[in-house]
Design a protein around this motif. Sequence first.
Motif, short mmCIF file in Angstrom:
data_model
loop_
_atom_site.label_atom_id
_atom_site.label_comp_id
_atom_site.label_asym_id
_atom_site.label_seq_id
_atom_site.Cartn_x
_atom_site.Cartn_y
_atom_site.Cartn_z
N GLY A 99 59.66 -56.31 13.79
CA GLY A 99 58.74 -55.47 13.04
C GLY A 99 57.57 -54.97 13.85
N GLU A 100 57.14 -55.76 14.85
CA GLU A 100 56.01 -55.33 15.68
C GLU A 100 56.34 -54.08 16.48
OE1 GLU A 100 54.56 -58.44 18.16
OE2 GLU A 100 54.08 -59.78 16.49
N GLU A 101 57.56 -54.02 17.01
CA GLU A 101 57.95 -52.84 17.78
C GLU A 101 58.15 -51.64 16.87
OE1 GLU A 101 58.95 -51.02 21.59
OE2 GLU A 101 57.55 -52.48 20.77
N VAL A 102 58.68 -51.85 15.68
CA VAL A 102 58.79 -50.75 14.71
C VAL A 102 57.40 -50.19 14.40
CG1 VAL A 102 59.42 -50.15 12.34
CG2 VAL A 102 60.93 -51.62 13.70
N SER A 103 56.43 -51.08 14.23
CA SER A 103 55.06 -50.66 13.96
C SER A 103 54.50 -49.80 15.09
CB SER A 103 54.17 -51.89 13.74
OG SER A 103 52.82 -51.52 13.54
N GLU B 246 62.47 -52.41 6.02
CA GLU B 246 61.06 -52.35 6.37
C GLU B 246 60.45 -50.99 6.07
OE1 GLU B 246 58.61 -53.90 9.76
OE2 GLU B 246 60.63 -54.27 10.52
N LEU B 247 61.22 -49.94 6.31
CA LEU B 247 60.69 -48.59 6.11
C LEU B 247 60.28 -48.35 4.66
CD1 LEU B 247 63.12 -46.48 8.35
CD2 LEU B 247 60.86 -47.37 8.93
N VAL B 248 60.99 -48.99 3.72
CA VAL B 248 60.60 -48.81 2.31
C VAL B 248 59.62 -49.87 1.84
CG1 VAL B 248 62.71 -47.56 1.69
CG2 VAL B 248 62.63 -50.03 1.40
N THR B 249 59.73 -51.10 2.32
CA THR B 249 58.85 -52.17 1.81
C THR B 249 57.49 -52.18 2.49
OG1 THR B 249 59.84 -53.78 3.34
CG2 THR B 249 60.77 -53.64 1.13
N ARG B 250 57.48 -52.00 3.80
CA ARG B 250 56.22 -52.08 4.55
C ARG B 250 55.54 -50.73 4.70
NH1 ARG B 250 55.57 -54.66 10.68
NH2 ARG B 250 53.32 -54.33 10.88
N TYR B 251 56.36 -49.66 4.79
CA TYR B 251 55.81 -48.33 5.08
C TYR B 251 55.92 -47.37 3.90
CZ TYR B 251 55.74 -50.22 9.76
OH TYR B 251 55.49 -51.02 10.84
N ALA B 252 56.43 -47.84 2.77
CA ALA B 252 56.44 -47.08 1.51
C ALA B 252 57.20 -45.77 1.57
CB ALA B 252 54.99 -46.84 1.04
N ALA B 253 58.23 -45.71 2.42
CA ALA B 253 59.07 -44.52 2.42
C ALA B 253 59.65 -44.31 1.03
CB ALA B 253 60.20 -44.67 3.45
N GLY B 254 59.72 -43.07 0.60
CA GLY B 254 60.24 -42.79 -0.74
C GLY B 254 61.72 -43.06 -0.84
N ALA B 255 62.45 -42.71 0.20
CA ALA B 255 63.90 -42.94 0.25
C ALA B 255 64.32 -42.97 1.71
CB ALA B 255 64.65 -41.84 -0.49
N VAL B 256 65.25 -43.86 2.01
CA VAL B 256 65.80 -43.95 3.37
C VAL B 256 67.30 -43.78 3.30
CG1 VAL B 256 66.19 -45.46 5.35
CG2 VAL B 256 63.95 -45.45 4.24
N VAL B 257 67.83 -42.93 4.16
CA VAL B 257 69.27 -42.80 4.33
C VAL B 257 69.60 -43.39 5.70
CG1 VAL B 257 71.24 -41.25 4.50
CG2 VAL B 257 69.36 -40.72 2.92
N GLY B 258 70.35 -44.48 5.70
CA GLY B 258 70.75 -45.13 6.94
C GLY B 258 72.17 -44.77 7.29
N ILE B 259 72.39 -44.33 8.52
CA ILE B 259 73.74 -43.97 8.96
C ILE B 259 74.13 -44.78 10.18
CG2 ILE B 259 73.64 -41.64 8.01
CD1 ILE B 259 73.18 -40.61 10.89
N ASP B 260 75.42 -45.07 10.27
CA ASP B 260 75.96 -45.78 11.44
C ASP B 260 77.44 -45.45 11.54
OD1 ASP B 260 76.56 -47.99 13.44
OD2 ASP B 260 74.47 -48.46 12.96
N VAL B 261 77.98 -45.63 12.74
CA VAL B 261 79.42 -45.40 12.95
C VAL B 261 80.21 -46.69 12.81
CG1 VAL B 261 79.06 -43.40 14.44
CG2 VAL B 261 79.23 -45.68 15.47
#
Length: 261
Positions: free
Chosen positions: A31-35, A61-76
């Motif tokens: 989380g520190e590096e994300v910050s 983290e993006l929604v809980t710590r940074y209050a993003a309204g919505a996150v779409v996560g993609i991966d292969v």
Amino acid sequence: MSGQHEEEYSDSLIDFLEVVWGEGYLSPGGGEEVSRILEGLSLAGRRVLDIGCGSGGIAMELVTRYAAGAVVGIDVEAGVLKRAETRIAAAGLADRITLRKVAPGPLPFKETAFDIVFSKDSMIHIPDKEALFADVFRVLKPGGWFVASDWLISHDGEPSDDMKAYVALEGLSFGMASPQRYAKALESAGFVEVALSNRNAWYRSVAERELSAIAGELYGPACEAAGRETVDHNIRTWEAMLKVLRSGEHCPHHLRARKPA
């Protein structure tokens, strides 16, 4: 860039990396590096694309710590997405985080679909940086930000023997490129306020501590989680990685750029 993707992150590798880097993390710093990547940027109420979301810790983290309204996560990778889906559902965040398995190639989203595009240490797996950043530019709203970290190589020439040995031990599809190529690709895509920050010194120090822990106090827990063969192989991988971190050839960076309003 297109075609079928062969799974590279086995269950044992995911288990090992999460012992070293924390539950839900498949890259270093937690989380520190994300910050630090997001420093000074507000995600509140924003729609965020997480490229290479892995096993889900950062999307949460993006929604809980940074209050993003919505996150779409993609991966292969289906395996990491399964982990992420379970983790996100258990946390009660499935209404705010959407996960999608995508094929290598163009992003499957309409133009201007996101306020922010985020990625942590996953674009190393995408060789065509020019096509990638053009596509990131396309899906961002005017005024939107691209913020990321990634693993870079210090040059675009022939990798050193040490780098070749390290990449071979990783056994992953690495499409490394230089800071100069990243900056040029971002600018060519149309981005402004392009900024790159070399994180080699930080990760060199962190990786030394990681290796000491993997060979020491984490060895037992890691073997229990992932098996001795996986742990012993990764000790050799970390040793090889430290050679190219110490030489500066392996140079993780933070990246930031804005789509003009």
